[in-house]
Design a protein around this motif. Sequence first.
Motif, PDB file in Angstrom:
ATOM      1  N   ILE A  39       1.707   6.825   1.164  1.00 55.18           N
ATOM      2  CA  ILE A  39       0.558   5.228   0.195  1.00 55.18           C
ATOM      3  C   ILE A  39      -0.175   6.267  -0.747  1.00 55.18           C
ATOM      4  N   THR A  64       0.705  -1.039  -0.002  1.00 53.04           N
ATOM      5  CA  THR A  64       0.118   0.055  -0.131  1.00 53.04           C
ATOM      6  C   THR A  64       0.750   0.961  -0.359  1.00 53.04           C
ATOM      7  N   ASP A 115      -5.741  -5.222   1.427  1.00 54.10           N
ATOM      8  CA  ASP A 115      -4.418  -5.616   1.598  1.00 54.10           C
ATOM      9  C   ASP A 115      -4.137  -6.236   2.749  1.00 54.10           C
ATOM     10  N   GLY A 153      -2.948   2.670  -2.824  1.00 47.74           N
ATOM     11  CA  GLY A 153      -2.526   1.554  -1.348  1.00 47.74           C
ATOM     12  C   GLY A 153      -3.987   2.125   0.149  1.00 47.74           C
ATOM     13  N   ARG A 154      -4.274   3.161  -0.680  1.00 48.62           N
ATOM     14  CA  ARG A 154      -5.172   4.493   0.100  1.00 48.62           C
ATOM     15  C   ARG A 154      -6.697   3.276  -0.395  1.00 48.62           C
ATOM     16  N   LEU A 201      -6.615   0.174  -0.647  1.00 50.56           N
ATOM     17  CA  LEU A 201      -6.453  -1.441   0.105  1.00 50.56           C
ATOM     18  C   LEU A 201      -6.941  -1.412   1.321  1.00 50.56           C
ATOM     19  N   ARG A 202      -6.564  -0.351   1.646  1.00 46.87           N
ATOM     20  CA  ARG A 202      -6.571  -0.230   3.692  1.00 46.87           C
ATOM     21  C   ARG A 202      -7.703   0.142   3.764  1.00 46.87           C
TER      22      ARG A 202
END
Length: 184
Positions: free
Chosen positions: A74, A56, A87, A78-79, A81-82
């Motif tokens: 990030i 991420t 993730d 990635g944001r 996914l989090r």
Amino acid sequence: MIRLFDFVFSLLGLVFGFPVLLLLTVIGFFDTGSPIFRQERVGRHKKPFTLVKFRTMRKDTTSVASHLASADAITSFGRFLRRTKLDELPQLWNVLKGEMSLVGPRPCLFNQQELIAEREQRGVLNVRPGITGLAQVKDIDMSTPTLLAETDQKMLQSLTVGAYFKYILMTVAGKGAGDRVPGK
């Protein structure tokens, strides 16, 4: 009994989730060039294991606990996914291998000495670390080592099959913020 649930659900998750895992891997490749993140973590009885997640953060980001990381590291994917907790999906492999459980204390890094000491004192390191648990659904992260270790201990002392499913369902339903990075 819990290990049997872990094995069955992680196997089913990997088999039926394979198209999603493949899609996220391809998108992650275009996002960072290296979609899978591997990091040595503290496992059961302080035994090291390699945790796998979707990446991420930028590939050159320093390996630190999330609460110490820079929000600028990030990526936009990635944001996503989090926020969706996608993730975490590759950790089903760690669960299948028996290094982790679906429910348990989140595995920390070996340089988080205060947390390791607090967990050791409370017997928390005698169990497999988990993808989710009481601390995660209550938004308690690794920035408060004593509170986290106390919460982990409380969870383990009262962990029933019902609580196991409750923590999983709460996580899937979006309860808890996951590993927070300051500023995000």
